[in-house]
Scaffold this active site. Structure first.
Site, mmCIF file in Angstrom:
data_model
loop_
_atom_site.group_PDB
_atom_site.id
_atom_site.type_symbol
_atom_site.label_atom_id
_atom_site.label_comp_id
_atom_site.label_asym_id
_atom_site.label_seq_id
_atom_site.Cartn_x
_atom_site.Cartn_y
_atom_site.Cartn_z
ATOM 1 C CB CYS A 322 -0.956 -0.006 1.188
ATOM 2 S SG CYS A 322 -0.153 -0.133 2.801
ATOM 3 C CG HIS A 873 -3.977 0.836 4.797
ATOM 4 N ND1 HIS A 873 -3.476 -0.069 3.898
ATOM 5 C CD2 HIS A 873 -5.060 1.420 4.199
ATOM 6 C CE1 HIS A 873 -4.214 -0.054 2.795
ATOM 7 N NE2 HIS A 873 -5.173 0.839 2.953
#
Length: 934
Positions: A322, A873
């Site tokens: 990510c 994230h």
């Protein structure tokens, strides 16, 4: 010797080490030997960090200790068995099958790695387990690096004969040939009859038949599927194979050609459909895309496909990628880069640049960008790009989480070198300004930079700043002008430090008072003295003497104004004494305190003594000191601690009126010839007369050493010492405690209490402008960044000042949320209020262009980071180039978002584009018509 028994204790009769020091020495020697001879294929073992820290503490190698010490190791318990059970998913396998580690474990947070010989020795001493061996692999093309492959490639093998699934764990550096061998051995097959497909997302991508290729080069990803087909030899696929999975393509090339440069803008569609930015760039080019998109098995030449032209395509998460997806989405929504990579840039690829990657990174990024702008699907898998990235930047290989800013820095620099228009870089000797005007010297530095660096990245993404260094000793000034690709802005709380120091008066004029001040994190003692002087309203006739108090003694004086504040730890106790401005020419008196407890022990009374409280410091006004002088000086500095009942009312009023609870430091002054003025008589005689007038009992004082051990009783009528410093030990019995409030000398606050004001700091928001001002503020260099002064011929902790000089069209702002130190890693979740429109930097730019120039920027993309260190994230917000609308890119998921929702505390990288200015507008008009808006 002794050996550990079943309970972990040592018993006699073994050659095993019997002391922690012996264990430490053996492990350190084995570790040094392994690191000195490290090679590919060596075994390392994963060990629970919790157990490892217990062992380090036991042997005196606790990484949280400032100094390793074995002085108190005898009191520490020996660690139990090695326990790695919490690191694995499926417990201990009795059959010895390799165990699967918990995902997202972080080295230094969850585990440590030890060489094979170290593991053998630890296992011999402590037993336990399970064993978690991992191999050393070699990574990188330009620079070879050895790394321990903690997470080998995990592949899901699907057997086409019965649709059964098995898990294969194999190094990503293993070859395709080794994969065939592993699979065939497991299933007892003849290798000549096995056919293994890259079966990403259960779609036949291509047959794995390049047997010398590594699995990483073959673009196989963590947890993806591979398909095994077992066929007779006569039915074996050749270079093309009929599609058996229901895809529209009839023919699938096994390995798309990568030898030739396929720079393409995309196809001209038969139905002529086109929308949005970039569509005019995608049509009418003479280049063509590969027949098939090897990234995800999608045929972009399919009749049903259409050019999207808006960039609304997501990126698959290939296993903690990510961070990569977030940075890429911001770059592929940067208008100048989109326009550049959608056109033919083959002529600018520099394959001969030794600092580049032979153009391969630029080609891989260009292909990925075109797929994101041309794909008719909602998301694609950037497998080829990740494989190329891992090849040239091994720090991003594997499946751990990384920093999107570090990836962005590598990409911008790598793209620049791959696309550098300068084939042969000239050698240019760096010159000094030699008193020339800044404008002239800055232009010369920029021309020299452009003579070696000329690319699309320089065109749009590079600016220039002025750096000024000043030597703190000789005041030598050094000015340089350097290019920048992004601005790394510290949050204000990351470059300053809060310190609590207790201030004591040296003349008995005030009670001790703690002050909390803010100083530069990389500052020196003079910065702390300056901040304390302002806080405590220091008089012009006074100075501050800093000292560290440890174990009720003065451990050290901090008299060097240039000593780094990094030498002062948060848990230490620092005091400051208000002393005469000319204290360096006066004899110092240091007063320590000792508790005396009398207790009955047959057949007589015994006295138990120990040091207590905080030492006091004062200065005497003459060299020939008598016992009376010392008694009077001690009485004076203790005066603020006197309880109210110690003075009769009349004497108390008289004392306060005449002396203000002690003689003033203004009374201590030196004449021109260095002798004391008449104020000395006031300083000594007043102290003595005051003590007698108040009827206070005489104090129990003795001369002593720095440890408070030796003592010589002080008599009032004798000369004591002619030296510049003396130490006095005062005994405190119940009588003294009744007269003085000793609590003011106890419980010194720490320099910084962990968690103090933490909640307040998190709640306080800062602006992008305050971050920029912190970045541009003059500050001392860190202790690890000492500057070599050409005048002094020595390294100095110079002060540094940055100024913006030349701004790029694309301005990338990095908010430095992550901080790393030897013992601590931290992330700041502070909300930074940044402008979306009209970021006006005109007042921060020192150089004004002759032609009309804009210093105003609009935001178009954000890279966000949610969560803590070592994980979390990443996502991205991006504004469509030809539309006034924002979208949220969360890996493969793309969704619209309102503009008022994009400002969050997760913002990590901010991407701004310069607002175009009308040629008729002047710079002043530009600045005045665009005010900053948050």
């Amino acid at each position: 010797m002794t050996i550990p028994n079943s309970d972990g204790f040592l018993s006699a009769g073994s050659c095993l080490p019997c002391t922690p020091e012996e264990e430490k020495d053996i492990i350190l020697e084995l570790t040094r030997a392994a690191e000195a001879n490290q090679k590919e294929g060596d075994l390392y073992y994963v060990v629970s960090l919790r157990w490892w820290r217990d062992w380090q503490e036991y042997v005196g190698l606790d990484r949280f200790s400032e100094h390793s010490s074995l002085g108190n190791l005898s009191a520490l318990a020996r660690p139990g068995k090695i326990d790695n059970s919490k690191l694995v998913l499926n417990g201990i396998d009795a059959e010895g099958i390799e165990l699967d580690l918990q995902r997202n474990l972080q080295e230094g947070e969850d585990y440590t790695l030890v060489p094979h010989e170290v593991w053998k020795k630890l296992l011999e001493w402590y037993k336990g387990g399970p064993e978690l061996p991992r191999k050393v692999i070699s990574e990188g093309i330009i620079v070879k690096e050895f790394r321990v492959e903690v997470y080998p490639l995990c592949l899901k093998l699907i057997d086409a004969r019965d649709n059964t699934q098995r898990t294969i764990r194999i190094s990503r550096k293993a070859t395709v040939s080794e994969l065939y061998k592993t699979v065939c051995t497991l299933l007892e097959l003849e290798q000549s009859k096995a056919c293994i497909w890259d079966y990403y997302e259960k779609s036949k991508i291509h047959v794995l038949n390049n047997f010398d290729q590594t699995l990483e080069e073959a673009q196989l990803q963590m947890d993806q599927e591979i398909l095994l087909e077992v066929q007779p030899d006569e039915l074996w696929p050749s270079s093309f194979d009929t599609n058996t999975t229901g895809n529209e393509l009839a023919l699938v090339p096994l390995e798309p050609s990568r030898s030739s440069i396929t720079i393409a803008g995309g196809p001209t569609l038969s139905n002529g459909y086109s929308t949005g930015f970039g569509t005019h760039l995608l049509q009418g080019n003479n280049f063509s895309l590969p027949l098939r998109d090897a990234e995800d098995g999608y045929d972009i030449l399919n009749i049903g496909a259409k050019v999207d032209g808006r960039g609304l395509t997501g990126l698959h998460n290939l296993g903690n990628t990510c961070f990569m997806n977030s940075a890429i989405q911001c770059l592929v929504h940067t208008a100048p880069l989109v326009e550049y990579f959608l056109k033919d840039y083959s002529e600018e690829i520099n394959k001969d640049n030794p600092l580049g990657m032979q153009g391969e990174l630029a080609i891989a990024f260009g292909e990925l960008l075109r797929k994101l702008w041309s794909s008719g699907r909602t998301s694609i898998a950037p497998r080829a790009f990740k494989a190329k990235l891992a090849r040239f930047a091994p720090q991003f290989s594997g499946y751990n989480q990384h920093d999107s800013q570090e990836l962005l820095a590598f990409l911008l620099d790598g793209l620049h070198e791959d696309l550098n228009r300068v084939i042969n870089k000239p050698y240019i000797e760096a010159k000094d300004a030699d008193g020339r005007p800044d404008e002239e010297f800055a232009d010369e530095c920029w021309k020299n930079h452009m003579a070696r660096n000329d690319s699309v990245i320089v065109d749009f993404c590079q600016g220039q700043y002025k750096s000024t260094l000043v030597c703190p000793v000789c005041s030598k000034v050094s000015v340089t002008f350097d290019p920048f690709m992004y601005l790394s802005l510290p949050l204000p709380s990351t470059v300053t430090r809060m310190m609590t120091v207790t201030v004591f008066s040296g003349d008995g004029s005030a009670l001790p008072m703690p002050f909390t001040v803010t100083v530069p994190k990389h500052g020196c003692c003079k910065d702390l003295v300056r901040a304390l002087s302002a806080s405590c309203c220091l008089k012009s006739s006074e100075a501050l003497l800093l000292a560290e108090v440890y174990d009720h003694r003065i451990y050290r004086y901090l008299e060097n104004p240039f000593e780094s504040l990094s030498s002062i730890k948060d848990e230490e106790h620092i005091v400051a004494y208000r002393v005469p401005i000319n204290h360096d020419k006066l004899p110092r008196l240091e007063i320590m305190h000792r508790r005396t407890d009398r207790f009955l022990s047959e057949p007589q009374f015994n006295v138990h003594r120990k040091l207590i409280g905080t030492p006091l410091v004062t200065y005497l006004a003459k060299d020939s000191i008598t016992g009376t002088d010392i008694h009077a000086a001690v009485s004076t500095v203790l005066a603020p601690l006197l309880r109210a009942k110690a003075f009769p009312p009349t004497n108390r009023a008289k004392s306060s009126k005449e002396n203000g609870c002690g003689p003033s430091l203004d009374a201590i002054a030196l004449t021109e010839n260095g002798t004391c003025s008449s104020g000395k008589d006031l300083y000594t005689s007043n102290m003595e007369s005051e003590a007698r007038a108040n009827g206070l009992p005489s104090l129990q004082l003795a001369l002593t050493d720095e440890k408070g051990a030796n003592r010589i009783s002080i008599f009032t009528d004798s000369s004591i010492f002619p030296g510049s410093c003396g130490r006095v030990l005062m005994d405190w019995s119940d009588r003294e405690h009744e007269l003085y409030d000793f609590s003011f000398l106890e419980d010194l606050p720490e320099v910084f209490k962990s968690g103090f004001m933490l909640k307040k700091t998190r709640q306080e928001a800062v602006t992008l402008f305050s971050c920029l001002e912190t970045f541009l503020k003059e500050e001392p260099l860190g202790p690890d960044d000492m500057w070599y002064c050409p005048s002094c011929k020595e390294h100095r902790q110079a002060t540094k000042k940055l100024d913006l000089w030349r701004l790029p069209e694309i301005l990338v702002v990095h908010l430095k949320r992550f901080s790393y130190s030897r013992f601590l890693k931290n992330k700041l979740d502070t909300f930074v209020n940044f402008p979306v429109h009209n970021l006006d930097l005109s007042k921060y730019v020192k150089h004004r262009e002759v032609a009309p120039h804009s210093y105003v920027y609009n935001l178009y993309a954000i890279s966000n980071h949610y969560g803590g260190l070592g994980g979390g994230h990443y996502t991205a917000y991006a504004k469509l180039i030809d539309e006034d609308s924002w979208y949220h890119f969360d890996d493969s998921h793309v969704s619209p978002v309102n503009e008022d929702e994009i400002k969050t505390s997760a913002a990590y990288l901010l991407f701004y584009r310069q607002v175009e200015v009308d040629s008729k507008m002047s710079m002043e008009e530009t600045s005045s018509s665009n005010s900053p808006s948050c």
